[in-house]
Design an enzyme around this catalytic site. Sequence first.
Site, PDB file in Angstrom:
ATOM      1  N   GLY A 287      19.999 -56.795 -12.869  1.00  0.00           N
ATOM      2  CA  GLY A 287      18.851 -55.903 -12.941  1.00  0.00           C
ATOM      3  C   GLY A 287      18.761 -55.261 -14.302  1.00  0.00           C
TER       4      GLY A 287
ATOM      5  N   GLN B  53      16.327 -49.098 -20.598  1.00  0.00           N
ATOM      6  CA  GLN B  53      17.475 -49.802 -21.183  1.00  0.00           C
ATOM      7  C   GLN B  53      17.072 -50.631 -22.405  1.00  0.00           C
ATOM      8  OE1 GLN B  53      18.901 -51.365 -17.142  1.00  0.00           O
ATOM      9  NE2 GLN B  53      20.785 -51.131 -18.307  1.00  0.00           N
TER      10      GLN B  53
ATOM     11  N   CYS C 191      26.832 -51.919 -15.360  1.00  0.00           N
ATOM     12  CA  CYS C 191      25.518 -51.702 -15.971  1.00  0.00           C
ATOM     13  C   CYS C 191      25.530 -52.291 -17.377  1.00  0.00           C
ATOM     14  CB  CYS C 191      25.250 -50.198 -16.030  1.00  0.00           C
ATOM     15  SG  CYS C 191      23.682 -49.763 -16.786  1.00  0.00           S
ATOM     16  N   LEU C 192      24.462 -52.978 -17.753  1.00  0.00           N
ATOM     17  CA  LEU C 192      24.394 -53.567 -19.096  1.00  0.00           C
ATOM     18  C   LEU C 192      24.437 -52.495 -20.183  1.00  0.00           C
ATOM     19  CD1 LEU C 192      21.776 -56.444 -18.610  1.00  0.00           C
ATOM     20  CD2 LEU C 192      24.271 -56.597 -18.639  1.00  0.00           C
TER      21      LEU C 192
ATOM     22  N   HIS D 132      20.290 -48.567  -8.076  1.00  0.00           N
ATOM     23  CA  HIS D 132      20.807 -48.457  -9.452  1.00  0.00           C
ATOM     24  C   HIS D 132      19.664 -48.480 -10.472  1.00  0.00           C
ATOM     25  CE1 HIS D 132      23.880 -49.543 -12.670  1.00  0.00           C
ATOM     26  NE2 HIS D 132      22.728 -49.827 -13.253  1.00  0.00           N
ATOM     27  N   GLU D 133      18.750 -49.448 -10.317  1.00  0.00           N
ATOM     28  CA  GLU D 133      17.686 -49.604 -11.323  1.00  0.00           C
ATOM     29  C   GLU D 133      16.662 -48.474 -11.236  1.00  0.00           C
ATOM     30  OE1 GLU D 133      18.319 -51.558 -13.625  1.00  0.00           O
ATOM     31  OE2 GLU D 133      19.862 -52.703 -12.594  1.00  0.00           O
TER      32      GLU D 133
ATOM     33  N   HIS E  35      17.693 -45.400 -13.011  1.00  0.00           N
ATOM     34  CA  HIS E  35      17.477 -45.436 -14.465  1.00  0.00           C
ATOM     35  C   HIS E  35      16.143 -44.797 -14.845  1.00  0.00           C
ATOM     36  CE1 HIS E  35      20.679 -47.675 -16.455  1.00  0.00           C
ATOM     37  NE2 HIS E  35      20.647 -48.630 -15.549  1.00  0.00           N
TER      38      HIS E  35
HETATM   39 ZN    ZN Z   1      22.089 -50.040 -15.189  1.00  0.00          ZN
END
Ligand code: ZN
Length: 158
Positions: free
Chosen positions: A46, A51, A88-89, A130-131, A134
Amino acid sequence: MAIREVREIGDEILTKQCKDVTKMTLRTRVLIEDMLDTMYERFGVGLAAPQVGVLKKIVVIDVGEGPIVLINPEIIETSGEQTGEEGCLSVPGKWGIVTRPDHVKVRALNEEMEEFEMEGEGLLARAFCHEIDHLSGNLYVNLVEDGLHDVNYEEDEE
Ligand code: ZN
């Protein structure tokens, strides 16, 4: 289509509130394509717009069942509980244990700005939470139960 730079923890943009998308533009379509490319390039499940440095409520997800694009998403129903690993990226090389609902229903717009609802369980439910977090500037690192752990790359190579 292009790969965009992924902002990392410590970057102020990851802590900010995103704005609603009010209309679909070419610029936003390109952003969504780039977000998908960037997610696949980095082997993420995701990615949220902040991000890649854009404060818009857009999320892309693929838990192995094909791409999902959520615009202005909101969680409208949750049930159950799951506790598991999350990464997480924007927090490279780390993982942590997070408890999330096991079943999550979201309402969002698609790329045609049409409203739809979607339900997810397990990993998809986790990805939704999670997304969408953000989009209000929340990172999973604030939810971890046992601190952050280093990813053991050597173990992955065996
Ligand atoms: Zn993330």
